[in-house]
Write a protein that holds these residues in place. Structure first.
Motif, PDB file in Angstrom:
ATOM      1  N   GLY A  88       0.885  -1.362  -0.038  1.00 43.03           N
ATOM      2  CA  GLY A  88       0.122  -0.023  -0.139  1.00 43.03           C
ATOM      3  C   GLY A  88       0.745   1.134   0.025  1.00 43.03           C
ATOM      4  O   GLY A  88       0.479   2.006  -0.613  1.00 43.03           O
ATOM      5  N   THR A  89       1.788   1.260   0.855  1.00 44.58           N
ATOM      6  CA  THR A  89       2.822   2.535   0.992  1.00 44.58           C
ATOM      7  C   THR A  89       3.439   2.781  -0.292  1.00 44.58           C
ATOM      8  O   THR A  89       3.642   3.570  -0.996  1.00 44.58           O
ATOM      9  CB  THR A  89       3.773   2.392   2.203  1.00 44.58           C
ATOM     10  N   SER A  90       4.007   1.630  -0.781  1.00 41.47           N
ATOM     11  CA  SER A  90       4.755   1.544  -2.118  1.00 41.47           C
ATOM     12  C   SER A  90       4.197   2.076  -3.330  1.00 41.47           C
ATOM     13  O   SER A  90       4.483   2.788  -3.810  1.00 41.47           O
ATOM     14  CB  SER A  90       5.236  -0.013  -2.501  1.00 41.47           C
ATOM     15  N   TYR A  91       2.844   1.724  -3.422  1.00 45.57           N
ATOM     16  CA  TYR A  91       1.864   2.002  -4.532  1.00 45.57           C
ATOM     17  C   TYR A  91       1.611   3.470  -4.445  1.00 45.57           C
ATOM     18  O   TYR A  91       1.671   4.366  -5.314  1.00 45.57           O
ATOM     19  CB  TYR A  91       0.576   1.183  -4.453  1.00 45.57           C
ATOM     20  N   ALA A  92       1.315   3.739  -3.190  1.00 48.72           N
ATOM     21  CA  ALA A  92       1.065   5.366  -2.723  1.00 48.72           C
ATOM     22  C   ALA A  92       2.226   6.397  -3.082  1.00 48.72           C
ATOM     23  O   ALA A  92       1.906   7.351  -4.002  1.00 48.72           O
ATOM     24  CB  ALA A  92       0.580   5.677  -1.359  1.00 48.72           C
ATOM     25  N   VAL A  93       3.246   5.837  -2.808  1.00 49.37           N
ATOM     26  CA  VAL A  93       4.510   6.866  -3.052  1.00 49.37           C
ATOM     27  C   VAL A  93       4.736   6.706  -4.541  1.00 49.37           C
ATOM     28  O   VAL A  93       5.018   7.677  -5.187  1.00 49.37           O
ATOM     29  CB  VAL A  93       5.766   6.226  -2.361  1.00 49.37           C
ATOM     30  N   TRP A  94       4.697   5.394  -5.199  1.00 53.09           N
ATOM     31  CA  TRP A  94       4.826   5.499  -6.635  1.00 53.09           C
ATOM     32  C   TRP A  94       3.776   6.308  -7.553  1.00 53.09           C
ATOM     33  O   TRP A  94       4.382   7.148  -8.373  1.00 53.09           O
ATOM     34  CB  TRP A  94       4.666   3.714  -7.087  1.00 53.09           C
ATOM     35  N   VAL A  95       2.692   6.061  -7.075  1.00 54.86           N
ATOM     36  CA  VAL A  95       1.568   7.118  -7.631  1.00 54.86           C
ATOM     37  C   VAL A  95       1.882   8.610  -7.458  1.00 54.86           C
ATOM     38  O   VAL A  95       1.691   9.320  -8.522  1.00 54.86           O
ATOM     39  CB  VAL A  95       0.128   6.568  -7.156  1.00 54.86           C
ATOM     40  N   GLY A  96       2.276   8.771  -6.311  1.00 57.38           N
ATOM     41  CA  GLY A  96       2.324  10.307  -5.983  1.00 57.38           C
ATOM     42  C   GLY A  96       3.780  10.984  -6.574  1.00 57.38           C
ATOM     43  O   GLY A  96       3.431  11.912  -7.171  1.00 57.38           O
ATOM     44  N   ILE A  97       4.569  10.127  -6.584  1.00 57.06           N
ATOM     45  CA  ILE A  97       5.813  10.714  -7.488  1.00 57.06           C
ATOM     46  C   ILE A  97       5.539  10.773  -8.985  1.00 57.06           C
ATOM     47  O   ILE A  97       5.773  11.823  -9.524  1.00 57.06           O
ATOM     48  CB  ILE A  97       6.859   9.620  -7.316  1.00 57.06           C
ATOM     49  N   GLY A  98       4.801   9.843  -9.434  1.00 53.74           N
ATOM     50  CA  GLY A  98       4.501   9.776 -10.926  1.00 53.74           C
ATOM     51  C   GLY A  98       3.661  10.917 -11.051  1.00 53.74           C
ATOM     52  O   GLY A  98       3.588  11.668 -12.139  1.00 53.74           O
ATOM     53  N   ALA A  99       2.432  11.250 -10.387  1.00 53.91           N
ATOM     54  CA  ALA A  99       1.579  12.354 -10.506  1.00 53.91           C
ATOM     55  C   ALA A  99       2.320  13.666 -10.566  1.00 53.91           C
ATOM     56  O   ALA A  99       2.182  14.538 -11.512  1.00 53.91           O
ATOM     57  CB  ALA A  99       0.397  12.236  -9.695  1.00 53.91           C
ATOM     58  N   VAL A 100       2.838  13.745  -9.435  1.00 59.37           N
ATOM     59  CA  VAL A 100       3.580  15.099  -9.324  1.00 59.37           C
ATOM     60  C   VAL A 100       4.758  15.373 -10.307  1.00 59.37           C
ATOM     61  O   VAL A 100       4.780  16.538 -11.112  1.00 59.37           O
ATOM     62  CB  VAL A 100       4.294  15.317  -7.908  1.00 59.37           C
ATOM     63  N   LEU A 110       6.267  17.972 -15.396  1.00 54.70           N
ATOM     64  CA  LEU A 110       6.990  17.733 -16.935  1.00 54.70           C
ATOM     65  C   LEU A 110       6.041  18.313 -17.944  1.00 54.70           C
ATOM     66  O   LEU A 110       6.480  19.106 -18.956  1.00 54.70           O
ATOM     67  CB  LEU A 110       7.017  16.283 -17.219  1.00 54.70           C
ATOM     68  N   ALA A 111       4.690  18.460 -17.582  1.00 58.07           N
ATOM     69  CA  ALA A 111       3.796  19.285 -18.484  1.00 58.07           C
ATOM     70  C   ALA A 111       3.999  20.725 -18.386  1.00 58.07           C
ATOM     71  O   ALA A 111       3.989  21.614 -19.338  1.00 58.07           O
ATOM     72  CB  ALA A 111       2.354  18.903 -18.447  1.00 58.07           C
ATOM     73  N   GLU A 123       1.065  22.860 -19.512  1.00 62.50           N
ATOM     74  CA  GLU A 123       0.006  23.378 -18.411  1.00 62.50           C
ATOM     75  C   GLU A 123       0.713  24.376 -17.650  1.00 62.50           C
ATOM     76  O   GLU A 123       1.770  24.510 -17.709  1.00 62.50           O
ATOM     77  CB  GLU A 123      -0.124  21.985 -17.748  1.00 62.50           C
ATOM     78  N   ARG A 124      -0.267  24.878 -16.995  1.00 59.58           N
ATOM     79  CA  ARG A 124       0.352  26.217 -16.165  1.00 59.58           C
ATOM     80  C   ARG A 124       0.066  25.821 -14.704  1.00 59.58           C
ATOM     81  O   ARG A 124      -0.606  24.959 -14.299  1.00 59.58           O
ATOM     82  CB  ARG A 124      -0.739  27.431 -16.282  1.00 59.58           C
ATOM     83  N   LEU A 125       1.047  26.175 -13.929  1.00 65.69           N
ATOM     84  CA  LEU A 125       1.163  25.921 -12.517  1.00 65.69           C
ATOM     85  C   LEU A 125       0.953  27.195 -11.631  1.00 65.69           C
ATOM     86  O   LEU A 125       1.745  28.011 -11.426  1.00 65.69           O
ATOM     87  CB  LEU A 125       2.689  25.430 -12.169  1.00 65.69           C
ATOM     88  N   GLY A 126      -0.289  27.453 -11.365  1.00 68.91           N
ATOM     89  CA  GLY A 126      -0.892  28.251 -10.414  1.00 68.91           C
ATOM     90  C   GLY A 126      -0.554  28.043  -9.045  1.00 68.91           C
ATOM     91  O   GLY A 126      -0.261  26.990  -8.639  1.00 68.91           O
ATOM     92  N   LEU A 127      -0.992  29.233  -8.258  1.00 71.06           N
ATOM     93  CA  LEU A 127      -0.683  29.164  -6.770  1.00 71.06           C
ATOM     94  C   LEU A 127      -1.523  27.838  -6.159  1.00 71.06           C
ATOM     95  O   LEU A 127      -0.979  27.179  -5.490  1.00 71.06           O
ATOM     96  CB  LEU A 127      -1.115  30.262  -5.995  1.00 71.06           C
ATOM     97  N   ALA A 128      -2.655  27.780  -6.513  1.00 73.14           N
ATOM     98  CA  ALA A 128      -3.493  26.594  -5.773  1.00 73.14           C
ATOM     99  C   ALA A 128      -2.785  25.314  -6.532  1.00 73.14           C
ATOM    100  O   ALA A 128      -2.899  24.485  -5.413  1.00 73.14           O
ATOM    101  CB  ALA A 128      -5.050  26.943  -6.119  1.00 73.14           C
ATOM    102  N   ARG A 129      -2.690  25.185  -7.755  1.00 74.31           N
ATOM    103  CA  ARG A 129      -2.185  23.766  -8.065  1.00 74.31           C
ATOM    104  C   ARG A 129      -0.939  23.425  -7.376  1.00 74.31           C
ATOM    105  O   ARG A 129      -0.495  22.212  -7.068  1.00 74.31           O
ATOM    106  CB  ARG A 129      -2.026  23.997  -9.588  1.00 74.31           C
ATOM    107  N   GLY A 130       0.146  24.486  -7.432  1.00 77.97           N
ATOM    108  CA  GLY A 130       1.353  24.420  -6.674  1.00 77.97           C
ATOM    109  C   GLY A 130       1.351  23.920  -5.132  1.00 77.97           C
ATOM    110  O   GLY A 130       1.988  22.947  -4.804  1.00 77.97           O
ATOM    111  N   ALA A 131       0.348  24.543  -4.631  1.00 78.37           N
ATOM    112  CA  ALA A 131       0.077  24.292  -3.170  1.00 78.37           C
ATOM    113  C   ALA A 131      -0.405  22.887  -3.024  1.00 78.37           C
ATOM    114  O   ALA A 131      -0.026  21.943  -2.218  1.00 78.37           O
ATOM    115  CB  ALA A 131      -0.933  25.412  -2.554  1.00 78.37           C
ATOM    116  N   LEU A 132      -1.352  22.544  -3.936  1.00 80.77           N
ATOM    117  CA  LEU A 132      -1.928  20.895  -3.988  1.00 80.77           C
ATOM    118  C   LEU A 132      -0.865  19.963  -4.280  1.00 80.77           C
ATOM    119  O   LEU A 132      -0.770  18.821  -3.466  1.00 80.77           O
ATOM    120  CB  LEU A 132      -3.117  20.876  -4.550  1.00 80.77           C
TER     121      LEU A 132
END
Length: 104
Positions: free
Chosen positions: A56-68, A73-74, A80-89
């Motif tokens: 569970g931890t491995s998968y969550a870390v893997w997905v989190g790194i991949g998503a961020v 990269l975008a 894509e644009r990185l606004g303040l709210a998006r950056g904070a999230l």
């Protein structure tokens, strides 16, 4: 060592997701090949990391790194644009992934 492989596998997830988006429905050979290679490396690394780390931890870390990584990269590719709210999230997501590692 397993954590390092897990992190690199998460990076490869961001690479394959970006390559998949650039592949035009798997019609462009370069991005399609990068998608296949990085996807394979990502999954093999995740599977190996799970031999020593909780699934569970491995998968969550893997997905989190991949998503961020995919978002960053975008942003770097100016897709894509990185606004303040998006950056904070994204920062909250990184803190949560680090927290999961800390309590494992």
């Amino acid at each position: 060592m397993h954590w390092l492989v897990l992190v690199l596998s998460g990076v490869m997830e961001a690479v394959w997701a970006t390559a998949l988006g650039a592949s035009d429905g798997l019609r462009r050979p370069g991005p399609t090949g990068l998608f296949a290679a990085s996807g394979t490396l990502s999954m093999v690394g995740l599977a190996w990391a799970m031999t020593e780390l909780p699934a569970g931890t491995s998968y969550a870390v893997w997905v989190g790194i991949g998503a961020v990584g995919t978002v960053l990269l975008a942003v770097l590719r100016r897709q894509e644009r990185l606004g303040l709210a998006r950056g904070a999230l994204l920062l909250v997501l990184v803190v949560c992934v680090a927290g999961l590692k800390a309590v494992s």
